[in-house]
Design a protein around this motif. Sequence first.
Motif, PDB file in Angstrom:
ATOM      1  N   TYR A   1       0.823  -1.163   0.063  1.00 34.83           N
ATOM      2  CA  TYR A   1       0.002  -0.051   0.040  1.00 34.83           C
ATOM      3  C   TYR A   1       0.816   1.226   0.094  1.00 34.83           C
ATOM      4  O   TYR A   1       0.404   2.454  -0.336  1.00 34.83           O
ATOM      5  N   THR A   2       1.984   1.173   0.555  1.00 33.59           N
ATOM      6  CA  THR A   2       3.055   2.169   0.401  1.00 33.59           C
ATOM      7  C   THR A   2       3.300   2.862  -1.178  1.00 33.59           C
ATOM      8  O   THR A   2       3.543   4.066  -1.109  1.00 33.59           O
ATOM      9  N   HIS A   3       2.979   1.913  -1.974  1.00 38.80           N
ATOM     10  CA  HIS A   3       3.275   2.176  -3.459  1.00 38.80           C
ATOM     11  C   HIS A   3       2.006   3.203  -3.711  1.00 38.80           C
ATOM     12  O   HIS A   3       2.238   4.090  -4.472  1.00 38.80           O
ATOM     13  N   ALA A   4       0.919   2.930  -3.146  1.00 39.99           N
ATOM     14  CA  ALA A   4      -0.192   3.963  -3.611  1.00 39.99           C
ATOM     15  C   ALA A   4       0.069   5.084  -3.081  1.00 39.99           C
ATOM     16  O   ALA A   4      -0.418   6.301  -3.581  1.00 39.99           O
ATOM     17  N   LEU A   5       0.602   5.225  -1.767  1.00 33.95           N
ATOM     18  CA  LEU A   5       0.898   6.652  -1.152  1.00 33.95           C
ATOM     19  C   LEU A   5       1.885   7.197  -1.943  1.00 33.95           C
ATOM     20  O   LEU A   5       1.592   8.526  -2.192  1.00 33.95           O
ATOM     21  N   THR A   6       2.684   6.425  -2.584  1.00 30.30           N
ATOM     22  CA  THR A   6       3.888   7.075  -3.499  1.00 30.30           C
ATOM     23  C   THR A   6       3.211   7.835  -4.548  1.00 30.30           C
ATOM     24  O   THR A   6       3.431   8.989  -4.912  1.00 30.30           O
TER      25      THR A   6
END
Length: 258
Positions: free
Chosen positions: A208-213
């Motif tokens: 989900y950190t990829h979506a935050l990025t």
Amino acid sequence: MDAATPEFLDVNGVGIAVLYRPGLKSPGIVWLGGYRSDMMGGKALHLDQWAARTGHACLRHDYSGHGQSGGDFNEGTISRWLDESLAVYRRFASGPQILVGSSMGAWIALRMAQELAGSGNAPAGIALIAPAPDFTAALVEPQMTEAQKRDLIEKGYFEKPSDYAPNPYIYTRKLIEDGGKNLVLRGIIETGCPVHILQGMEDADVPYTHALTLTEHLPMDDVTLTLVRDGDHRLSRTQDLELLTRTVSALAEHIALV
């Protein structure tokens, strides 16, 4: 076109299978599937059924080497699948459209928005499910083992076990190298439309950190990020599908009011 019988559009000598359901309400819905997925998957069918009930047009297609389309999967690249998606969009989509991209399809959707920017048929809204933009460089390459790196050099591809099918994923050198030509997380992405992202926090494939990025690279757009605490990569449970249609419906209502 019959809703269940695909029409084939020739794109660079390959027959691309297309399912188009006309509608009376604007905007239309355009489905963009993930890597090794096809337009008959659960989310695509759910969205098509919602569009049929609500009167929206729905456009789906299979990339080359996927589903009912022709072509060799191992010849596929982001550029090739992007060209096919743009060709289908330009041939069938009319009026305002919402691009709905799942996993790799989210990368395709963002690249389509870039390619269509400033034209009369730029998307009016974008919904992204477990988005995997730049997955070749950001998610695949960093996790490659030494053996996989050797295979990529010596064989031109490497295999990775899949949690979703008995056959492993195949990643080719051609796909990895072409991915580098389509990276979107290197600067500001301007879609020119509202973007809604749905992301599971238990996603083992795209953290989900990829979506935050991704949200950090969309400073010019109206962006909404919905994190599903117990959601996985597929987001295909009943509650996930209901969230998807609520999201697309809200986007459609917003676009209709503009």
